[in-house]
Design a protein around this motif. Structure first.
Motif, short mmCIF file in Angstrom:
data_model
loop_
_atom_site.label_atom_id
_atom_site.label_comp_id
_atom_site.label_asym_id
_atom_site.label_seq_id
_atom_site.Cartn_x
_atom_site.Cartn_y
_atom_site.Cartn_z
N GLY A 130 0.82 -1.20 0.00
CA GLY A 130 0.00 0.00 0.00
C GLY A 130 0.85 1.25 0.00
N ASP A 131 0.22 2.37 -0.28
CA ASP A 131 0.95 3.63 -0.35
C ASP A 131 1.68 3.94 0.95
OD1 ASP A 131 0.09 3.99 -2.91
OD2 ASP A 131 -1.54 5.36 -2.39
N GLU A 132 1.02 3.69 2.08
CA GLU A 132 1.64 4.02 3.36
C GLU A 132 2.86 3.15 3.63
OE1 GLU A 132 -1.55 3.47 2.86
OE2 GLU A 132 -2.43 5.45 3.22
N VAL A 133 2.73 1.84 3.31
CA VAL A 133 3.86 0.94 3.51
C VAL A 133 5.00 1.31 2.56
CG1 VAL A 133 4.66 -1.46 3.42
CG2 VAL A 133 2.38 -0.94 4.31
N ALA A 134 4.66 1.58 1.30
CA ALA A 134 5.68 1.95 0.32
C ALA A 134 6.39 3.24 0.72
CB ALA A 134 5.05 2.10 -1.07
N THR A 135 5.61 4.22 1.20
CA THR A 135 6.20 5.49 1.63
C THR A 135 7.12 5.28 2.82
OG1 THR A 135 4.28 6.73 0.84
CG2 THR A 135 5.67 7.81 2.47
N ALA A 136 6.66 4.48 3.78
CA ALA A 136 7.49 4.20 4.96
C ALA A 136 8.76 3.46 4.56
CB ALA A 136 6.70 3.38 5.97
N LEU A 137 8.62 2.48 3.67
CA LEU A 137 9.78 1.72 3.21
C LEU A 137 10.77 2.62 2.48
CD1 LEU A 137 11.10 -1.09 2.89
CD2 LEU A 137 9.78 -1.37 0.79
N ASN A 138 10.25 3.47 1.61
CA ASN A 138 11.13 4.37 0.84
C ASN A 138 11.82 5.41 1.71
OD1 ASN A 138 10.48 3.06 -1.53
ND2 ASN A 138 8.88 4.49 -2.09
N SER A 139 11.25 5.69 2.88
CA SER A 139 11.84 6.69 3.76
C SER A 139 12.98 6.12 4.61
CB SER A 139 10.78 7.30 4.68
OG SER A 139 10.37 6.35 5.65
N LEU A 140 13.14 4.79 4.60
CA LEU A 140 14.25 4.19 5.35
C LEU A 140 15.57 4.49 4.66
CD1 LEU A 140 12.88 0.59 6.12
CD2 LEU A 140 12.95 2.54 7.67
N PRO A 141 16.66 4.60 5.42
CA PRO A 141 17.98 4.70 4.78
C PRO A 141 18.18 3.51 3.85
CG PRO A 141 18.14 5.13 7.13
CD PRO A 141 16.73 4.64 6.88
N VAL A 142 18.89 3.73 2.75
CA VAL A 142 18.96 2.72 1.69
C VAL A 142 19.49 1.38 2.18
CG1 VAL A 142 21.25 3.38 0.84
CG2 VAL A 142 19.59 2.35 -0.73
N ASP A 143 20.41 1.37 3.14
CA ASP A 143 20.95 0.10 3.62
C ASP A 143 19.89 -0.72 4.33
OD1 ASP A 143 24.01 0.34 3.11
OD2 ASP A 143 23.44 2.26 3.97
N PHE A 144 19.00 -0.05 5.07
CA PHE A 144 17.92 -0.74 5.76
C PHE A 144 16.81 -1.13 4.78
CE2 PHE A 144 19.21 1.67 9.83
CZ PHE A 144 20.15 0.69 10.13
N ARG A 145 16.51 -0.22 3.85
CA ARG A 145 15.49 -0.49 2.84
C ARG A 145 15.87 -1.74 2.04
NH1 ARG A 145 15.34 4.43 0.42
NH2 ARG A 145 16.41 3.94 -1.50
N THR A 146 17.15 -1.85 1.71
CA THR A 146 17.63 -2.95 0.88
C THR A 146 17.41 -4.30 1.55
OG1 THR A 146 19.29 -1.52 -0.15
CG2 THR A 146 19.63 -3.89 -0.34
N VAL A 147 17.72 -4.41 2.85
CA VAL A 147 17.56 -5.72 3.50
C VAL A 147 16.09 -6.11 3.61
CG1 VAL A 147 19.76 -5.74 4.74
CG2 VAL A 147 17.75 -4.73 5.84
N ILE A 148 15.20 -5.13 3.82
CA ILE A 148 13.76 -5.42 3.85
C ILE A 148 13.32 -5.96 2.49
CG2 ILE A 148 11.45 -4.39 3.94
CD1 ILE A 148 12.41 -4.40 6.68
N ILE A 149 13.75 -5.30 1.42
CA ILE A 149 13.37 -5.72 0.07
C ILE A 149 13.88 -7.13 -0.21
CG2 ILE A 149 13.69 -5.28 -2.39
CD1 ILE A 149 13.91 -2.25 -1.59
N LEU A 150 15.17 -7.35 0.08
CA LEU A 150 15.77 -8.64 -0.25
C LEU A 150 15.14 -9.78 0.52
CD1 LEU A 150 19.58 -7.74 -0.48
CD2 LEU A 150 17.97 -8.09 -2.36
#
Length: 200
Positions: A130-150
């Motif tokens: 959802g938009d809220e989850v995507a926005t929250a995910l995108n707001s994480l520093p890239v190193d943290f965002r990357t591990v969530i995605i992977l």
């Protein structure tokens, strides 16, 4: 992936084999690769450029790919390194914080912490972000965002993530734990507004 690392002695493929590997092993991953690129860059044009760059490198260094291994993990590593080497420099993000240093504080009690980590690998995260989850995910520093995605979206194991990110498994575990907690904090107010109660 650094060129010096890639050009290790690996099996040599004929041109026909290279095209077969590229089409059968690499091309089926293109949607996941684009999604990863987009979530890293938050920009459609940059994501397409990063994807194109990744596939060009994948073909150029195809002799370093070992058939029978995880093609998706191999491609994700190239994409991640391309992003770090080329695109992060151009981005408007603030200068990179050394999370390796920050994480050493948490590594001592890492095993106990990781046991209580919430697994986000659920349909809502995988298929219907959802938009809220995507926005929250995108707001994480890239190193943290990357591990969530992977881990939580793409389903890589800790071992695969360690290879993709070039970090120890212990660092993968602690970074993922911290990333999930950061995401949880960012989503807490949204969850309350939607009527969800926090689980203890």
């Amino acid at each position: 992936m650094e060129e010096e690392e890639i050009e290790v002695s690996k099996p040599k493929y004929t041109d026909e084999e290279k095209h077969r590997i590229f089409n059968q092993e690499f091309m089926p991953q293109i949607d996941s690769m684009y999604n990863f690129a987009y979530r890293l860059t938050n920009d459609e044009d940059d994501a397409n450029d990063l994807l194109q760059d990744t596939y060009m490198k994948a073909f150029r260094f195809i002799n370093s790919f070992q058939q029978g291994t995880n093609a998706k993990a191999w491609l994700f590593r190239i994409l991640k390194n391309s992003f770090i080497n080329d695109y992060r420099k151009k981005s408007k993000e603030p200068s990179k914080i050394d999370y390796q240093e920050v994480e050493t504080v948490y590594n001592s009690n890492e095993d106990a912490e990781v046991e209580s980590t919430t697994d986000l690998r659920i349909e809502a995260v995988q298929d219907l972000i959802g938009d809220e989850v995507a926005t929250a995910l995108n707001s994480l520093p890239v190193d943290f965002r990357t591990v969530i995605i992977l881990c939580d979206i793409e389903g890589f194991t800790y071992e695969e993530m360690a290879k993709i990110l070039d970090i120890p498994i212990g660092t993968v575990r602690s970074r993922l734990h911290r990333a999930r907690n950061l995401l949880k904090e960012k989503l807490r107010s949204y969850a309350k507004s939607m009527g969800y109660k926090e689980l203890r």
